[in-house]
Enzyme design. Structure first.
Site, PDB file in Angstrom:
ATOM      1  N   HIS A  40       6.657   2.966  -9.220  1.00 21.05           N
ATOM      2  CA  HIS A  40       5.202   3.129  -9.220  1.00 21.05           C
ATOM      3  C   HIS A  40       4.549   2.139 -10.172  1.00 21.05           C
ATOM      4  O   HIS A  40       5.042   1.913 -11.273  1.00 21.05           O
ATOM      5  CB  HIS A  40       4.820   4.558  -9.651  1.00 21.05           C
ATOM      6  N   GLU A 108       2.488   1.957  -0.514  1.00 22.10           N
ATOM      7  CA  GLU A 108       1.277   2.763  -0.649  1.00 22.10           C
ATOM      8  C   GLU A 108       0.256   1.962  -1.452  1.00 22.10           C
ATOM      9  O   GLU A 108       0.613   1.259  -2.395  1.00 22.10           O
ATOM     10  CB  GLU A 108       1.604   4.071  -1.387  1.00 22.10           C
TER      11      GLU A 108
END
Length: 329
Positions: A40, A108
């Site tokens: 992330h 994403e």
């Protein structure tokens, strides 16, 4: 526990690198095996508070544990060029031979839009991922590679640091097309915990793709990432779920949302009932054991578990004692 392997999903969105490494070593002492580390650039919501560079942390995890490990998952097609991902994965496997795998996904916006490029819709993201896979495979061969495709260019080059055997590549899939192509093109599947009906469909599609490519789907690794909330009381387990992991109760596609602060606003709308069928929230270890056993019975023998609260030490101890020894393949 037979042939069932329960590892932990290292939530690098929640814990600092140092703490993640300490928890991984502790998890192994309690009987967990293996690490799936989140890649992330930002946390889902600000309350989670972290987002360290997955490849640095994986090396530290490997140095402090003995099980398998890999990124779950990295996107090799926006923030990081596939050549860079291939180099990172090859280096990790060369350093810790036989232990690592490469998990890739289509990305994403939360993590990938940060480089400021155009953010395409899902079908294009999937095409980019499969083109990236092609480049990574070619580089893993050790030969000189050049590539000019729909999305990527690579001038003639090779990987100079290579393991004896390249790491297997697993693809994160949840939809029918992607799971079928994953069976066809990848070495294994990664998917998030979902309803048993949905998971059965994913496994069927994966098997169809594998057989099309002449592979035996039964012998291919099928990795499941499971988020859960356990605490000493039900009330605390619910508080942890709603404060630390409200994204687990968001029943809509999340791949186009760009900011943790936007997720934070959406989190205000999440209610307890939104976690139903998506995440087990309970203080009873046996409720969690039964849920994990259903996944094992469905055909997943490598499960990476993430308890969404900050109460990691208590959770690892309780699950190591009361859940892991009772799971059966």
């Amino acid at each position: 526990m037979g042939d069932v392997q329960i590892g932990i999903a290292a939530a690098l969105e929640q814990f600092s690198p140092r703490e993640s490494v300490e928890l991984a070593a502790l998890a192994e002492r309690h009987g967990f095996s293996g690490q799936m580390a989140a890649d992330h650039f930002q946390p889902w919501v600000p309350a989670q508070g972290q987002a360290s560079f997955v490849w640095s942390v994986l090396a530290s995890l490997a140095e402090n544990t003995t099980g398998d490990l890999g990124p779950g998952v990295t996107c090799p097609s926006f923030r990081q060029h596939p050549a860079l991902v291939a180099q990172a994965a090859a280096t990790l496997e060369a350093t810790y031979p036989g232990r690592t795998w490469l998990g890739i996904g289509s990305g994403e916006a939360l993590n990938e839009h940060v480089i400021g490029g155009y953010w395409p819709e899902a079908p294009e993201r999937v095409r980019r991922m499969f083109e990236a896979l092609d480049i990574i495979r070619k580089l893993f061969s050790g030969k000189d590679v050049k590539h000019s495709g729909e999305f990527f260019k690579l001038h003639t080059t090779r990987l100079w640091t290579l393991p004896d055997t390249p790491p297997p590549v697993y693809i994160a899939s949840a939809g029918p097309y992607t799971s079928r192509k994953t069976g066809e093109l990848a070495d294994g599947l990664i998917t998030p915990g979902a309803s048993l009906d949905k998971l059965a469909g994913i496994l069927d599609n994966f098997a169809t793709g594998a057989r099309k490519a002449g592979k035996d789907p039964d012998s291919m690794p099928k990795l499941l990432q499971v988020h859960l909330s356990w605490a000493a009381t039900d009330e605390q387990a619910w508080r942890n779920a709603l404060e630390q992991w409200p994204n687990g109760g968001m029943k809509f596609p999340k791949a186009d949302i760009r900011s943790p602060f936007d997720f934070e606003q959406m989190a205000k709308l999440v209610r307890r009932e939104d976690f139903e069928g998506r995440m087990v929230v309970s203080s009873d270890p046996d409720v969690h054991r039964a849920a994990l056993q259903r996944y094992v019975d469905a055909g997943f023998t490598r499960i990476y578990v993430h308890n969404v609260g900050r109460n990691q030490k208590e959770w690892l101890e309780v699950f190591g004692r009361e859940v892991l020894p009772k799971l059966r393949a």
